[in-house]
Design an enzyme around this catalytic site. Structure first.
Site: not given
Length: 420
Positions: A234, A328, A362
């Site tokens: 991230c 994601d 994600h």
């Protein structure tokens, strides 16, 4: 006599376990339930239904689940599907040293939808799932400005060094570092905001801080010495790509569902300033489950006005691996990874790789981590949507974990001799 066998009963959380039930009537539907209590006292649970064979046995490596929280042959499905009755809370281990997660497995000789007081399990097991192998050492780090925790494998080393970072939740998460150390890496879980005396919120990002962390790890007597790797997800993956682009200490980089440019916060490195691409807040989507999807809230870095915000990964000393889930919903991470690879090829850098995992979201984490498609964030008024599908996402966690370790072992050079 009805029995439940789990092997091994004590293991690392990233290791598979074998579950078998026996002594049951043939061709009968049974229920297997798993539950654990996290460090805050919240109970996560899962269940699946199975039909016994003609010998009255169920083997999760062979017997398909007919229903419950998943279906099909899925030996680790009870662990992957652990969840709360209260939605939007993510299972994370904070104390990776002092105690394991205790996972309770229960066998019911019938199909149980809503447990009643009289529904008692015919057999039970309690297994220990650890985040640290025996002998792994944790050292709290407060060196100069650097804040974090260093995990060292047992022995004198030297070991390949890895800096491990997470994203926009801030603080210090250690569960991946402790597992990396259990696999032979000297792993520095690095905090960069919302921890100790670091800034509460992530403002301007000073790359000198990350350079200091990389040099600290390079200098450690138990680290191999000729550069370190970086693993991050991230927002942390954005920091990792910046480190790879500008810092000579970084020899291998794994970016998990990140971007190819500086976003939001400006990045400074001495006299260099890289302006963050502003977020497109009007792109926020509110899902049917009243959670936020951020994938459309990031501007296209290909726009001419943002060209100076794209990170020059072609300058990286070593290879870069982008690991991305094609489902994601927090970042458009596959797009960013492909843009990064395209830029690398344009400048003649051939060691940038994109590994895409179909059906993954994600939060690609170590194996054994339960699937978490949505969870609360301390910085948003609504939960965040991470995306993914249960079985392909969790299978991707198994595959990506071994691929990540292989990539790091191959590309972190060892300039010091092993000590006997």
């Amino acid at each position: 006599m009805v029995g439940l066998t789990v092997s091994p009963e004590i293991s690392l959380v990233d290791e598979p376990v074998k579950i078998q039930a026996w002594g049951l009537p043939p061709d009968q539907v049974i229920t297997l339930k798993a539950w654990l209590k996290d460090e805050k006292g919240q109970i996560f649970h899962s269940r699946a239904f199975y039909r016994t064979n003609l010998e009255g046995k169920v083997d999760l490596e062979k017997t398909p689940a007919t229903g419950g929280d998943f279906n099909g042959v899925c030996p680790m499905g009870l662990f992957w599907s652990l969840k709360l009755t209260i939605p939007f809370l993510r299972l994370m281990k904070r104390d990776v040293v002092g105690s394991p997660f205790l996972v309770h497995l229960e066998l019911y000789p019938s199909m149980i939808l809503i447990p009643l007081p009289e529904d008692l399990p015919a057999a039970t097991k309690v297994i220990e799932r650890w985040y640290k192998a025996p002998g792994v050492q944790r050292i709290s780090i407060r060196e100069g400005r650097v804040r974090g925790a260093l995990f060292l494998p047992p022995g004198e080393g030297p070991f390949p060094g890895v800096i491990d970072m997470f994203g926009g939740v801030g603080g210090l998460l250690e569960f991946r570092s402790s597992l990396l150390a259990s696999q032979g890496f000297a792993s520095l879980a690095l905090a960069y905001f919302a921890y100790d005396d670091l800034p509460t919120f992530l403002g301007e990002v000073d790359l000198k801080y990350f350079e200091e962390a990389a040099q600290f790890l390079c200098n450690h007597p138990k680290v191999s010495g000729d550069g370190v790797g970086v693993v991050a997800i991230c927002k942390g993956a954005e920091m990792a790509l910046a480190m790879a682009s500008y810092l000579p200490q970084v020899t291998a980089t794994v970016c998990i569902n990140g971007t190819n440019a500086v976003n939001g916060n400006n990045l400074v490195y001495g006299d260099l300033t890289v302006n963050g691409i502003p977020y497109k807040v009007e792109g926020l989507l509110i899902t049917d489950f009243a959670s936020l999807c951020l994938a459309n809230s990031m501007n296209d870095p290909r726009k001419p006005e943002y060209k100076d915000s794209i990170l020059p990964l072609e300058k990286a000393r070593g290879p870069i691996l982008f690991m991305v889930g094609d489902k994601d919903q927090n970042y458009n991470s596959l797009f960013f990874a492909r843009e990064a690879k395209s830029r690398a090829e344009k400048y003649g850098k051939k060691d940038v790789y994109v590994q895409c995992y179909p059906g993954a979201g994600h939060l690609l984490e170590p194996p054994g981590s339960p699937f978490c498609p949505v969870s609360q964030s301390p910085f948003f008024p609504l939960p965040l949507t991470w995306g993914g599908e249960l079985l392909p996402h969790c299978r991707a966690q198994e595959t990506s974990w071994s691929e990540l370790q292989e990539f790091l072992h191959q590309n972190i050079r060892c300039s010091r001799q092993n000590k006997l």
